[in-house]
Write a protein that holds these residues in place. Structure first.
Motif, PDB file in Angstrom:
ATOM      1  N   SER A 151       9.723  57.972  86.839  1.00 50.01           N
ATOM      2  CA  SER A 151       9.975  59.147  86.194  1.00 50.01           C
ATOM      3  C   SER A 151      11.773  58.379  85.566  1.00 50.01           C
ATOM      4  N   LEU A 152      12.596  57.927  86.670  1.00 47.00           N
ATOM      5  CA  LEU A 152      13.906  57.323  86.164  1.00 47.00           C
ATOM      6  C   LEU A 152      13.594  56.282  85.526  1.00 47.00           C
ATOM      7  N   MET A 153      12.840  55.633  86.006  1.00 50.63           N
ATOM      8  CA  MET A 153      12.759  54.044  85.466  1.00 50.63           C
ATOM      9  C   MET A 153      11.627  54.329  84.390  1.00 50.63           C
ATOM     10  N   GLU A 154      10.331  55.124  83.817  1.00 44.27           N
ATOM     11  CA  GLU A 154      10.741  55.381  82.532  1.00 44.27           C
ATOM     12  C   GLU A 154      11.988  55.360  81.291  1.00 44.27           C
ATOM     13  N   ARG A 155      12.946  55.880  81.775  1.00 46.17           N
ATOM     14  CA  ARG A 155      13.844  56.127  81.289  1.00 46.17           C
ATOM     15  C   ARG A 155      15.111  54.722  81.230  1.00 46.17           C
ATOM     16  N   LEU A 156      15.002  54.128  82.415  1.00 49.21           N
ATOM     17  CA  LEU A 156      15.970  53.326  82.343  1.00 49.21           C
ATOM     18  C   LEU A 156      15.740  51.878  83.106  1.00 49.21           C
ATOM     19  N   GLY A 157      14.234  51.601  82.348  1.00 51.74           N
ATOM     20  CA  GLY A 157      13.483  50.534  83.080  1.00 51.74           C
ATOM     21  C   GLY A 157      14.158  49.290  82.347  1.00 51.74           C
ATOM     22  N   ALA A 158      14.367  50.093  80.941  1.00 53.05           N
ATOM     23  CA  ALA A 158      15.086  48.553  79.970  1.00 53.05           C
ATOM     24  C   ALA A 158      16.213  47.845  80.313  1.00 53.05           C
ATOM     25  N   ASN A 159      16.895  48.358  81.280  1.00 60.35           N
ATOM     26  CA  ASN A 159      18.230  48.130  82.126  1.00 60.35           C
ATOM     27  C   ASN A 159      17.650  47.102  82.433  1.00 60.35           C
ATOM     28  N   PHE A 160      16.793  47.070  82.929  1.00 56.59           N
ATOM     29  CA  PHE A 160      16.126  45.816  83.962  1.00 56.59           C
ATOM     30  C   PHE A 160      15.591  44.758  83.100  1.00 56.59           C
ATOM     31  N   ASN A 161      15.414  44.542  82.016  1.00 60.79           N
ATOM     32  CA  ASN A 161      14.538  43.868  81.291  1.00 60.79           C
ATOM     33  C   ASN A 161      14.809  42.828  81.337  1.00 60.79           C
ATOM     34  N   ARG A 162      13.919  41.709  81.334  1.00 57.71           N
ATOM     35  CA  ARG A 162      14.113  40.101  81.166  1.00 57.71           C
ATOM     36  C   ARG A 162      15.198  39.871  80.058  1.00 57.71           C
ATOM     37  N   ASP A 163      15.064  39.750  78.781  1.00 55.13           N
ATOM     38  CA  ASP A 163      16.151  39.490  77.753  1.00 55.13           C
ATOM     39  C   ASP A 163      17.010  40.984  77.630  1.00 55.13           C
ATOM     40  N   GLN A 164      17.429  41.518  79.079  1.00 60.04           N
ATOM     41  CA  GLN A 164      18.914  43.094  79.060  1.00 60.04           C
ATOM     42  C   GLN A 164      18.811  43.199  77.519  1.00 60.04           C
ATOM     43  N   ASN A 165      17.352  43.494  76.897  1.00 62.79           N
ATOM     44  CA  ASN A 165      17.659  44.239  75.410  1.00 62.79           C
ATOM     45  C   ASN A 165      17.748  46.040  75.506  1.00 62.79           C
TER      46      ASN A 165
END
Length: 628
Positions: free
Chosen positions: A468-482
């Motif tokens: 559930s936390l990664m639903e919100r913070l998963g974008a912190n770890f995207n390959r493009d760092q968006n």
């Protein structure tokens, strides 16, 4: 939020128009269905027309979105103006990176000389080969010796052949996420700094930073920017820093907030503008690490943590939380007694709904436990023979195995050899890499999971709370760092709004990329406070009581608290990064939260408008639409 207000974007968009407005353009290349994917999951794509045209003897590029047929509403519509390119001179382009994945659509990323980068342009009807053929007819373009997918534009000396490895720093790790393949090389072990996420179609890409002009070894473009890289960033010399372009390059017409409004706020608040020390007149104090005593006194005093009796009073006879806002307010101002965290965190993290009953939560736990075991069995059943043929699994498992034995080992719950809690930590992370195979595992995730497992003491519930936390913070770890770039951009704008003198100082000293706050944002101050303090801070952040982005106001509050020291000692980027890292363990958490609360209140709607929609930890725009 409209990035057309951003100085870099506005400059790149309008300067060319001014230069070529008096001559009819001749189109030499045109392609329909060239598309961007502004949301995290790419569903709200925006299709448009890409053109190359000649005007006054110069070549320009434009991309104009088609008329909207999207059902995603106002939030997606904001991106149409945000990413429109009216007339970009090719002389302003540093390089173009071509991506031709085995599966999925071809796309390009255009990187400007200033370091600004546009989001990926996906070619749904092909046409990349023709695009480059046209470019070669009108501008000087060469393929990089370092990476055959990178094409240097107007490059006669090929500065990419300059490498930070020539500095003979111990080891070189490649930052290949937010900065693509041709980026800044940092010191650190390749094994320690590598963490990957699969390249996948439709990932969002906010305005990214591509700052290097030097050579590095060609690596998998899915390598992420790691915590170790930032921790060792202070080893990078002034040469390295000077070769890195800023994410948020200065331009005098930057924001829509008037200077008079800034002065009004701070005349009333603390007369910050009178504390500014001009760099040429600054004195350098020799005192140890001390803070700038700013009169931020409007934040409420911290309260006692939520007690068992108070928690019980919030529940009706069937277990529903009767007033979720009041509960979140109580947690925001005081935290939660540790004995209650196992129950309350499930609500804060979204694992339980506030209006769920005891019976519904018990049923959910049983169902989720069975689902977790099913996902876990997927990797548990992989034999050694299969693993030899499953490179991605071996890589992720190896990275997780290395990370878990280095995560919070000073905490008694995780210390010692053959600790079963460390094994559970590993199992949850491996299971999550199968649950969210696109994102997989990245360094920093174990930092988020460790306190959750410590509190829950249950493998299944820890997994689902973490998911559930990664639903919100998963974008912190995207390959493009968006996700990271969106947060750093918002932080820059908040500092400009709430502390113009400090923002001006960062501008004058080439610190507007805010990379010195990268670790704060990536793992939400996990390394800055003790384990117990981190649990308190996180439950405050998870309430989203004043703002979903309260952690950004916390960044501003800490920077303001030490502003006099930063400006007085004339810190450059490297010194500032070292100084920020050395604040670890020395920040007064209660005071920082109070200061952040005051700043959030002062900023109001102006502060909220500084933050792009969908910026972590906001839920991705696509999920908001589905819920509606």
């Amino acid at each position: 939020y409209d990035l057309s207000d951003d100085s870099d974007y506005a400059a790149s968009d309008h300067t060319a128009m001014d230069r070529g407005s008096d001559e009819t353009a001749r189109v030499v290349y045109e392609k329909e269905r060239v598309t961007i994917h502004p949301t995290q999951y790419g569903s709200g794509r925006i299709s448009g027309k890409l053109r190359l045209f000649l005007q006054q003897g110069s070549l320009f590029l434009s991309w104009e979105p088609n008329e909207s047929t999207s059902s995603f509403g106002v939030e997606i519509e904001k991106y149409r103006n945000l990413y429109t390119i009216k007339a970009l001179p090719l002389s302003d382009v540093r390089f173009i990176r071509k991506h031709t994945p085995t599966f999925g659509l071809d796309y390009i990323i255009i990187v400007l000389s200033s370091g600004l980068a546009f989001p990926p342009f996906y070619f749904y009807n092909g046409g990349i080969r023709e695009l480059f053929a046209t470019l070669k007819q009108h501008v000087f373009i060469i393929r990089s010796d370092d990476d055959p997918n990178v094409f240097l534009v107007n490059d006669f000396q090929d500065p990419l052949q300059k490498s930070l490895s020539s500095l003979e720093l111990p080891g070189v790790a490649t930052v290949a996420n937010a900065m693509s393949q041709n980026s800044l090389s940092f010191t650190g072990s390749v094994d320690e700094t590598r963490h990957g996420a699969d390249e996948r179609l439709g990932e969002a890409s906010s305005m990214s930073q591509y700052g290097s002009k030097q050579k590095h070894k060609s690596n998998d473009p899915g390598r992420d920017l790691s915590i170790q890289v930032l921790e060792k960033f202070s080893l990078v010399t002034k040469f390295a820093r000077d070769t890195t372009s800023s994410l948020f390059r200065d331009n005098s017409g930057a924001h829509g907030y008037g200077r008079q409004q800034h002065e009004y706020v701070f005349d009333k608040a603390s007369d910050y503008k009178n504390q500014y020390v001009a760099p040429e007149k600054a004195s350098i104090p020799s005192a140890p690490l001390e803070s700038d005593p700013l009169p931020l006194v409007w934040g409420k005093q911290r309260d006692c943590p939520l007690s068992v009796a108070e928690w019980t009073a919030f529940l009706d006879p069937e277990g529903r939380v009767m007033d979720s806002k009041a509960l979140r307010k109580k947690v925001f101002y005081g935290g939660v007694e540790h004995v209650l965290r196992k129950e309350v965190w499930k609500f804060l993290l979204g694992y339980h709904e506030y209006d769920s009953t005891y019976a519904e939560r018990e049923y959910l736990a049983a169902m989720k436990r069975a689902e977790y075991e099913a996902i876990k069995s997927q990797w548990k059943s992989i034999s050694a023979t299969q693993a030899k043929r499953f490179t991605k699994f071996r890589e992720r498992k190896g990275l997780i195995d290395k990370d878990v034995v280095r995560t919070d080992r000073s905490v008694p719950y995780y210390e010692g050899d053959d600790n079963q809690n460390v094994v559970v930590l590993r199992d949850i992370l491996l299971t999550y890499s199968f649950y969210n195979f696109d994102l997989g595992y990245c360094q920093g995730m174990s930092d988020f999971l460790a306190p959750i497992l410590y509190v829950m003491e249950d493998e299944s519930e820890s997994f689902w709370c973490f998911a559930s936390l990664m639903e919100r913070l998963g974008a912190n770890f995207n390959r493009d760092q968006n996700g990271m770039h969106a947060q750093l951009l918002a932080l820059s704008k908040l500092v400009e709004l709430l502390d113009p003198p400090l923002h001006n100082y960062f501008r004058q000293n080439d610190c507007l990329n805010y990379f010195f706050c990268f670790r704060w944002v990536l793992i939400q101050f996990k390394r800055e406070f003790s384990f117990d303090q981190v649990m308190l801070l996180w439950e405050v952040l998870w309430t989203h009581y004043l703002s979903e982005h309260f952690h950004l106001y916390l960044c501003v509050a800490i920077l303001k608290r030490y502003r006099q020291r930063i400006i007085g000692e004339q810190m450059d980027f490297d010194t500032l990064l070292k100084f920020i890292n050395e604040l670890s363990g020395q920040i007064n958490l209660d005071r920082a939260i109070q200061d952040a609360e005051a700043l959030c209140t002062i900023a109001g709607e102006n502060g909220a408008s500084c933050i792009p929609p969908g910026t972590p930890p906001s839920m991705p725009i696509e999920l908001y639409v589905q819920e509606d």
